[in-house]
Every structure is written in structure tokens, then in C-alpha cells.
Scaffold this motif. Structure first.
Motif, PDB file in Angstrom:
ATOM      1  N   ASP A   7      20.203  39.003  23.050  1.00  0.00           N
ATOM      2  CA  ASP A   7      20.849  39.794  22.020  1.00  0.00           C
ATOM      3  C   ASP A   7      21.213  41.161  22.574  1.00  0.00           C
ATOM      4  OD1 ASP A   7      18.159  41.546  20.814  1.00  0.00           O
ATOM      5  OD2 ASP A   7      17.892  39.788  22.071  1.00  0.00           O
ATOM      6  N   SER A  10      18.862  46.192  20.379  1.00  0.00           N
ATOM      7  CA  SER A  10      18.645  46.249  18.942  1.00  0.00           C
ATOM      8  C   SER A  10      18.133  47.620  18.532  1.00  0.00           C
ATOM      9  CB  SER A  10      17.645  45.170  18.523  1.00  0.00           C
ATOM     10  OG  SER A  10      18.078  43.900  18.961  1.00  0.00           O
ATOM     11  N   PHE A  53      13.991  40.824  25.520  1.00  0.00           N
ATOM     12  CA  PHE A  53      14.958  40.603  24.465  1.00  0.00           C
ATOM     13  C   PHE A  53      14.464  39.551  23.485  1.00  0.00           C
ATOM     14  CE2 PHE A  53      17.501  42.323  27.927  1.00  0.00           C
ATOM     15  CZ  PHE A  53      18.284  43.267  27.264  1.00  0.00           C
ATOM     16  N   ALA A  54      14.921  39.677  22.251  1.00  0.00           N
ATOM     17  CA  ALA A  54      14.514  38.733  21.213  1.00  0.00           C
ATOM     18  C   ALA A  54      14.883  37.302  21.583  1.00  0.00           C
ATOM     19  CB  ALA A  54      15.143  39.130  19.874  1.00  0.00           C
ATOM     20  N   ASP A 258      16.290  42.678  15.568  1.00  0.00           N
ATOM     21  CA  ASP A 258      17.207  41.845  16.347  1.00  0.00           C
ATOM     22  C   ASP A 258      18.583  41.858  15.691  1.00  0.00           C
ATOM     23  OD1 ASP A 258      18.398  39.900  17.930  1.00  0.00           O
ATOM     24  OD2 ASP A 258      17.499  38.254  16.793  1.00  0.00           O
ATOM     25  N   TYR A 265      11.193  42.182  16.228  1.00  0.00           N
ATOM     26  CA  TYR A 265      10.518  41.664  17.416  1.00  0.00           C
ATOM     27  C   TYR A 265       9.842  42.820  18.138  1.00  0.00           C
ATOM     28  CZ  TYR A 265      13.017  37.195  17.087  1.00  0.00           C
ATOM     29  OH  TYR A 265      13.505  35.974  16.670  1.00  0.00           O
ATOM     30  N   VAL A 267       9.398  44.180  21.320  1.00  0.00           N
ATOM     31  CA  VAL A 267      10.107  43.976  22.587  1.00  0.00           C
ATOM     32  C   VAL A 267       9.370  44.600  23.767  1.00  0.00           C
ATOM     33  CG1 VAL A 267      12.352  43.669  21.522  1.00  0.00           C
ATOM     34  CG2 VAL A 267      11.589  45.990  22.106  1.00  0.00           C
TER      35      VAL A 267
END
Length: 456
Positions: A7, A10, A53-54, A258, A265, A267
Motif C-alpha cells: 500500500d 499510510s 507495509f500493510a 491502511d 496496522y 507498521v
């Protein structure tokens, strides 16, 4: 770590939904002397780029779902407590080398796909049984890991310093960059299986056994190349990071929304877990974990009741999402066969989708006459054997192992191919907290687990 399905960067959560834990008791948190300084550090952490990352977290969740279904096995391991000084290319390579060798043994000898997760790039904090330590009549705060304070026994070093949270972030970034380079840049190529064995381990019984396995892999690879097959999967590996999310201010600051899904999330790592000392159902850690969407783990000790386990499932995975929740049993060799069966049986009967992993380290620690904390490899092996026996008897899947190891030739645990005895502990006792298996002992364990898996 995969470069696919990532993604965009975020943003932070501003709704307050992730802060419900702040109203609950939070165990094992530092006594920060300057709250204003902590707030400044947390604000800076909230603005830094994500470490993972998610999309990568979701990929690991898919892999853990396969574990829960009985289709794969987890190998999770690394330092008991990382140190800032240990964030070097040599140290990261040696830990990855150990993990890769163990994974090769489990994959080839155990004939099972292995999900590889490191206890690294964030494992900078440790829970302690006592908040203070006394030496020669001087009482100071206990060492809680480099994220919180320093190891040296001085008042200044042991003072909790929130700026260490920033240093933990940057050390984690360095470690993850190195891990990505090693796992994607050719070092993890299966054609390197012999090169991973060119040091002190090579002449040990486990090293010689590994070398025989490596020759068999070479022959298989040569045959496949002759047939025109050379899959990309043979040249790189999927590798994921994890740590105990102990210091909630750190992990909360590194939680992002996200952009694909609008979900939160953490991260700071692909997977995070709750420790045995912080899994209170009405506590801050369980509440925080219930809000994030990473794959998560919970350590379960021998006093855990089936009712507590079911309540944790209801709180942390109410939708019964495959791959979301892993129970990491840390019972001790003398208790696993008595304490684990009822837990597994009741959880299985509830219909919950849970991956079961064995931590054979934390329940088997004792103090040697020299004063060193240590563990016997025989006890570690016995707890793993008990873990497999329980699952075999119940018809459930023994999903993996979670261990503390190092790639160095340390003398912190007794036993193994080099026959380390208690009198040897002082020779190279280098851990910042709990004793770790060295690479030879780790390979001994990997071969034993492969045997157990094939016979289960």
C-alpha cells in the motif's frame, strides 16, 4: 518480505479509536521521568515512514492461515533482546544464516513449507520480573532493553530515556534494510547452502549432518536445472519481522491507517505478540491488539485456563479470521504434557481457527551455580517433543517453534554437539537478557523438529 501488494504510505489515526487502551492498566511500562519529552518523541514517531507495509502483513496473515490449516510450519526466532550495537551487517547476516539453515533442515528433512519470521528489527524491550535490581546495596531500575534504558549498572544509564524509542526505530530500519538485502539479493539463494556452513558449526555433529543434507539439495538442484527448471523461489525467500509489542507508546505511534482498506496496522513489524506477563484480558495490551489488523500472537504459560484462552480469542479474533491469531505455548518441559492438552482440546472444540506454536525456551530457564541464567538443550528438545505428542494425541497441528538464538559461537545454553557444560558458560556469555541457543544447538533442534514433524 515481498515487494508485491504494497500500500502507499499510510497516515496516522486521528479518530481516537486506537487509544482506548490508555484508560486501562498497562503492565511492564517504563516509569518515564519526563512525560513532556516522551510526548515529543511519540509525536515524531507518529510522523516517520512505516517500517513495513500493510500488504506485507496481510501476506503473512495468509501464510499463518496455512499454518492453522496444517499446511505449513512456522520458524520464528532471533535474539532474546536486540541491542543497538548489534544492528550491524555481520550480526544480521549471522542471525539470518542460522534461520536459513534451520529452515532448510525443516523444509527438506521435515518435508513441510516453512514460514520464516525473525525476532528482529524491533525486539528492543523486555518485561522484567522485578522493577529494580540491587547490587552491593545499590538499587537501580532494572534493564528493560535498549529501547528503554542501558545495560550498564549506573544511575544515568538505567534512567529510562524516551529518546531511545527513536533510536529503536532507526536501528529497526537499518536491520530491516539489511534483512531485505540478504533475503532478496542472492545470499538466501539455495545454491548458497554450503556457504552458510563455513565456520565453527561445520565440524560439529549437527554441522556435518547439515553438510550431508546440503549435498543432497545440490544434487536435486542440478537435476532440476538439467530439466530446464530454475524457479525464482530458489533464489530469494519470504522473510517477516516480529517483536513483542511491549512498550505501547512506541507501537501505538507506529500504527497507521491502511490507505487500501481504512484499517489500522502496527507498521513497526509484520507480526507482534503479547507476552505472558501482559495478556490480562482487562489490560491495555490486549485492548490495543484488538484494534490493529496485523497477524498477532499471545504467549500462554502453564497457568493459562481454557476459559482465558477462549476469552482471548473472543477479544482478539471475534470474526475467527484465519491467520489472525497464534497461541505461543511456553509451558516448560516438566509441564507441557499436563498443561497443554486441555487448552488445545477446548480451543479446538470451540471451532476457533488458531495456529499453535511452541516456545520451548522461556519455561526452561534456571540459574547455574556461577549465577548465569541458562537453559539445557535437552529440556528444550523435551518440551518440543511434548508439544508434538500433545498435538498428535489430539489430532491437531503442531504449527511451529518460537526460539531465542544467535548466529554466534556463544556459551549461554548447556548441551548440544559441542557439549557445553555449566563451567563453560562464562567463556562467551554475551546475551543482554536471557540465554540463547548458538547455531550448532539451533541446528540440533531443527533436525529433531524435522524428525518429530515427519513422524507426527
Amino acid at each position: 518480505m515481498s515487494a508485491t501488494n504494497l500500500d502507499p504510505v499510510s497516515g496516522p489515526d486521528t479518530s481516537g479509536a486506537l487509544d482506548t487502551w490508555r484508560d486501562l492498566p498497562a503492565a511492564q511500562q517504563p516509569d518515564w521521568p519526563d512525560r513532556g519529552e516522551l510526548d515529543k518523541v511519540v509525536a515524531e514517531l507518529a510522523s516517520v515512514p512505516p517500517l513495513v507495509f500493510a500488504g506485507e502483513c496481510d501476506q503473512l496473515k495468509d501464510r499463518m492461515a496455512a499454518v492453522a490449516r496444517g499446511e505449513a510450519f512456522v520458524l520464528q526466532g532471533g535474539d532474546c533482546a536486540e541491542t543497538f550495537a548489534g544492528a550491524t551487517a555481520e550480526n544480521v547476516r549471522n542471525k539470518l544464516k542460522t534461520l536459513l539453515q534451520m529452515a532448510i533442515v525443516l523444509t527438506y528433512a521435515g518435508r513441510v513449507p516453512v514460514v520464516k519470521i525473525g525476532r528482529l528489527a524491533g525486539q528492543f524491550a523486555k518485561p522484567r520480573s522485578k522493577p529494580t535490581e540491587t547490587r552491593d546495596g545499590v538499587e537501580l531500575p532494572a534493564y528493560r532493553g535498549d529501547m528503554v534504558n542501558g545495560f550498564d549498572f549506573t544511575a544515568e544509564t538505567r534512567r529510562p530515556d524516551p529518546n531511545r524509542l527513536l533510536r529503536a526505530y532507526h536501528s529497526s530500519a537499518v536491520t530491516l534494510n539489511l534483512a531485505r538485502a540478504f533475503t532478496k539479493g542472492g545470499y538466501a539463494d539455495l545454491r548458497q547452502v554450503h556457504a552458510w556452513n563455513q565456520d565453527f558449526v561445520a565440524e560439529s555433529p549437527a554441522g556435518r549432518r547439515y553438510e550431508q543434507l546440503a549435498r543432497e539439495i545440490d544434487q536435486a538442484l542440478s537435476f532440476m536445472r538439467a530439466c530446464g527448471a530454475d524457479p525464482e523461489e530458489f533464489h530469494t525467500v519470504e522473510f517477516y519481522s516480529s517483536h513483542e509489542a511491549l512498550i505501547l507508546d512506541y507501537d501505538r505511534a507506529l500504527t497507521r491507517i491502511d490507505s487500501r482498506t481504512g484499517l489500522p496496522y502496527d507498521v513497526s513489524a509484520h507480526m507482534v505478540w503479547i507476552g505472558e506477563r501482559t495478556r490480562q484480558l482487562d489490560g491495555a495490551h490486549v485492548e490495543f491488539f484488538s484494534r490493529i489488523r496485523n497477524p498477532i500472537g499471545v504467549k500462554l504459560g502453564p497457568t493459562t485456563t481454557p476459559e482465558e484462552a477462549i476469552a482471548l480469542i473472543d477479544k482478539l479474533n471475534p470474526d475467527n479470521e484465519p491467520g489472525r491469531l497464534t497461541f505461543i505455548a511456553r509451558m516448560g518441559a516438566g509441564k507441557v504434557r499436563d498443561a497443554l492438552p486441555t487448552l488445545v482440546e477446548k480451543v479446538n472444540a470451540s471451532g476457533a481457527t488458531v495456529a499453535w506454536v511452541c516456545d520451548p525456551m522461556h519455561g526452561n530457564t534456571f540459574e547455574a551455580p556461577s549465577g548465569h541464567k541458562t537453559r539445557r538443550l535437552d529440556d528444550v528438545l523435551d518440551e518440543v517433543a511434548g508439544f508434538f505428542e500433545v498435538h498428535h494425541a489430539l489430532g491437531t497441528h503442531p504449527g511451529g517453534i518460537h526460539i531465542e538464538f544467535t548466529g554466534d559461537d556463544v556459551t549461554e545454553c548447556v548441551g548440544g554437539g559441542h557439549a557445553i557444560v555449566e563451567e563453560d558458560l562464562a567463556l562467551r556469555y554475551e546475551t543482554a537478557c536471557d540465554p540463547r541457543l548458538n547455531r550448532g544447538q539451533s541446528l540440533d533442534l531443527a533436525f529433531r523438529v524435522a524428525e518429530l514433524y515427519r513422524s507426527s
